[in-house]
Design a protein around this motif. Structure first.
Motif, PDB file in Angstrom:
ATOM      1  N   VAL A 161      80.429  -6.823  92.491  1.00  0.00           N
ATOM      2  CA  VAL A 161      79.567  -6.765  91.367  1.00  0.00           C
ATOM      3  C   VAL A 161      78.048  -6.395  92.016  1.00  0.00           C
ATOM      4  N   VAL A 162      77.642  -6.932  93.095  1.00  0.00           N
ATOM      5  CA  VAL A 162      76.500  -6.958  93.449  1.00  0.00           C
ATOM      6  C   VAL A 162      76.310  -5.397  94.006  1.00  0.00           C
ATOM      7  N   TRP A 163      77.352  -4.959  94.765  1.00  0.00           N
ATOM      8  CA  TRP A 163      77.472  -3.414  95.311  1.00  0.00           C
ATOM      9  C   TRP A 163      77.250  -2.595  94.166  1.00  0.00           C
ATOM     10  N   PHE A 164      77.879  -2.621  92.932  1.00  0.00           N
ATOM     11  CA  PHE A 164      78.232  -1.827  91.990  1.00  0.00           C
ATOM     12  C   PHE A 164      76.767  -1.651  91.296  1.00  0.00           C
ATOM     13  N   PHE A 220      82.440   7.372  94.774  1.00  0.00           N
ATOM     14  CA  PHE A 220      82.071   7.681  96.219  1.00  0.00           C
ATOM     15  C   PHE A 220      82.295   9.107  96.658  1.00  0.00           C
ATOM     16  N   VAL A 221      83.483   9.481  96.297  1.00  0.00           N
ATOM     17  CA  VAL A 221      83.683  11.025  96.688  1.00  0.00           C
ATOM     18  C   VAL A 221      82.551  11.967  96.020  1.00  0.00           C
ATOM     19  N   PHE A 265      78.917   2.898  96.824  1.00  0.00           N
ATOM     20  CA  PHE A 265      80.084   2.670  96.307  1.00  0.00           C
ATOM     21  C   PHE A 265      81.262   2.607  96.991  1.00  0.00           C
ATOM     22  N   LEU A 266      81.368   2.959  98.300  1.00  0.00           N
ATOM     23  CA  LEU A 266      82.293   2.753  99.061  1.00  0.00           C
ATOM     24  C   LEU A 266      82.481   1.227  99.457  1.00  0.00           C
ATOM     25  N   VAL A 267      81.621   0.572  99.772  1.00  0.00           N
ATOM     26  CA  VAL A 267      81.456  -0.886  99.793  1.00  0.00           C
ATOM     27  C   VAL A 267      82.009  -1.611  98.744  1.00  0.00           C
ATOM     28  N   ALA A 268      81.447  -1.307  97.460  1.00  0.00           N
ATOM     29  CA  ALA A 268      81.936  -1.711  96.198  1.00  0.00           C
ATOM     30  C   ALA A 268      83.322  -1.753  95.844  1.00  0.00           C
TER      31      ALA A 268
END
Length: 144
Positions: free
Chosen positions: A4-7, A100-101, A129-132
């Protein structure tokens, strides 16, 4: 860190991207005589499509504002993905991968056609987005 934090961080970055793009796009004015000549030609040369007449400058403006609208939508989507991830919705993962893409494509296009600033923003957004997407976990089921 939770997905949630990453998004949500990606959402804030996308909103900043939208504001920066809109301001920079609308405030830009060429500073050379050649640039001004192109700018004036874009706004004065007209083309017809069916019964409508348009200027190249109008197309340029429309496409630029479409990008800003897309960035605002991306911010909303990232925020919504954060809510989904917080609820353990695994459907957030493939959408996060798609974002991410998309940001990777934006990175390449920015390097090729724009400048380092949007390329760096796209790279940071891609990383977020990748980490999320990788961080999304299913909801824990509690015995009740």
């Amino acid at each position: 860190m939770r997905a949630v934090v990453w998004f949500r961080a990606a959402a804030v970055l996308m909103l900043l991207f939208a504001v920066g793009h809109t301001y920079g796009f609308l405030a830009f004015r060429p500073d050379t005589a050649e640039g001004r000549a192109v700018w004036e030609a874009m706004n004065s040369v007209r083309l017809s499509a069916g019964r409508e007449t348009f200027s190249y400058g109008g197309f340029y403006t429309g496409f630029g504002l479409s990008i800003s609208a897309f960035d605002v939508f991306s911010a909303w989507l990232a925020w919504t993905l954060g809510s989904m991830a917080g609820a353990g919705e695994m459907r957030a993962r493939p959408i996060g991968w798609a974002m991410f893409v998309l940001q990777c494509v934006g990175f390449v296009l920015s390097l090729r056609y724009f400048s380092i600033v949007p390329a760096v923003l796209s790279a940071v957004a891609a990383l977020l987005f990748l980490v999320a997407a990788v961080s999304v976990r299913p909801a824990k089921i509690t015995a009740g």
